[in-house]
Motif scaffolding. Structure first.
Motif, short mmCIF file in Angstrom:
data_model
loop_
_atom_site.label_atom_id
_atom_site.label_comp_id
_atom_site.label_asym_id
_atom_site.label_seq_id
_atom_site.Cartn_x
_atom_site.Cartn_y
_atom_site.Cartn_z
N ASN A 122 48.24 37.48 35.94
CA ASN A 122 49.21 37.51 37.09
C ASN A 122 48.60 38.07 38.11
N ALA A 176 44.37 34.57 41.64
CA ALA A 176 45.15 34.11 40.16
C ALA A 176 44.86 32.68 40.31
N TYR A 178 45.99 36.81 29.40
CA TYR A 178 47.04 36.25 30.47
C TYR A 178 46.65 37.05 32.06
N TRP A 223 54.05 46.79 35.35
CA TRP A 223 53.16 46.39 34.26
C TRP A 223 52.59 47.31 33.13
N MET A 263 46.75 42.05 35.85
CA MET A 263 47.55 42.39 37.28
C MET A 263 46.82 42.44 38.38
N GLY A 267 47.43 36.75 44.11
CA GLY A 267 48.06 35.40 43.55
C GLY A 267 47.24 34.33 43.95
N CYS A 294 50.05 33.27 36.22
CA CYS A 294 51.18 33.23 37.04
C CYS A 294 50.72 33.84 38.50
N ASN A 309 51.97 34.84 42.38
CA ASN A 309 53.17 35.50 42.86
C ASN A 309 52.71 35.57 44.41
#
Length: 195
Positions: free
Chosen positions: A148, A157, A146, A74, A57, A154, A172, A174
């Protein structure tokens, strides 16, 4: 009883109730001579025998890994879903934003916006090292990493979806994305979600 419940709800909404404190681990590492940090949430059910997913994250501008650990939800999700959550911290940079100079945390990726980042650290190299260190200490599922990110995270990411696509199962983004009108060639194609 009703007032106690109201007080607990207030604490939760206000961010005063934090994730499981016994499972939060602050890690430091060196990358290109710079001290870097990241936080881990190791779920209570992790036994070292069964491979678990790992989820990054990435925080936004002016944030850090610890703030994301405490506020993103998270850590709680990692506890509930039995996965290892990773909260890395970017470095602090001097930026020029709207003609004003200031110092703040940023991932080293330029957005399609009006601020400029001074030359910075290799955050892709840092995140690769984090993956390597976590894999060395914990049993991570094959093809179960993964990533995020939120806002400037973002944007980072999006960069990771290209430059770390050999390691990541999905990304992902955001409130931050790719540069406009640009063609990217990832190491391999992976699922992406933009929200």
């Amino acid at each position: 009883m009703k007032s106690l419940l109201s007080f607990i709800c207030f604490l939760m909404v206000s961010g005063f109730l934090m994730a499981q404190p016994g499972n939060k681990i602050r890690m430091t590492t060196q990358v290109d001579g710079k001290n870097r940090e990241y936080y881990l949430h190791i779920p209570s059910l992790y036994d070292g025998q069964t491979a678990v997913p790992m989820v990054f994250m990435l925080h936004g501008t002016s944030g850090d890994g610890e703030k994301m650990y405490e506020t993103s939800g998270w850590a709680e999700l990692a506890e509930r879903e039995n996965l290892i959550a990773v909260f890395p911290s970017s470095l602090r940079y001097k930026i020029v934003d709207g003609g004003e100079e200031k110092t703040t945390t940023k991932w080293n990726t330029l957005p399609d916006a009006s601020w400029y980042l001074q030359p910075g650290a290799d955050d892709i190299k840092f995140l690769r090292k984090v993956v390597s260190e976590v894999r060395a200490n914990y049993k991570i599922g094959e093809n179960k990493i993964y990533l995020n990110g939120f806002s400037n995270g973002g944007q980072m990411a999006a960069k990771c979806a290209i430059e770390l696509s050999d390691l990541l199962a999905a990304v992902c983004m955001n409130a931050g994305s790719f540069f406009l009108d640009t063609v990217y060639v990832p190491n391999r194609k992976i699922p992406l979600l933009y929200q």
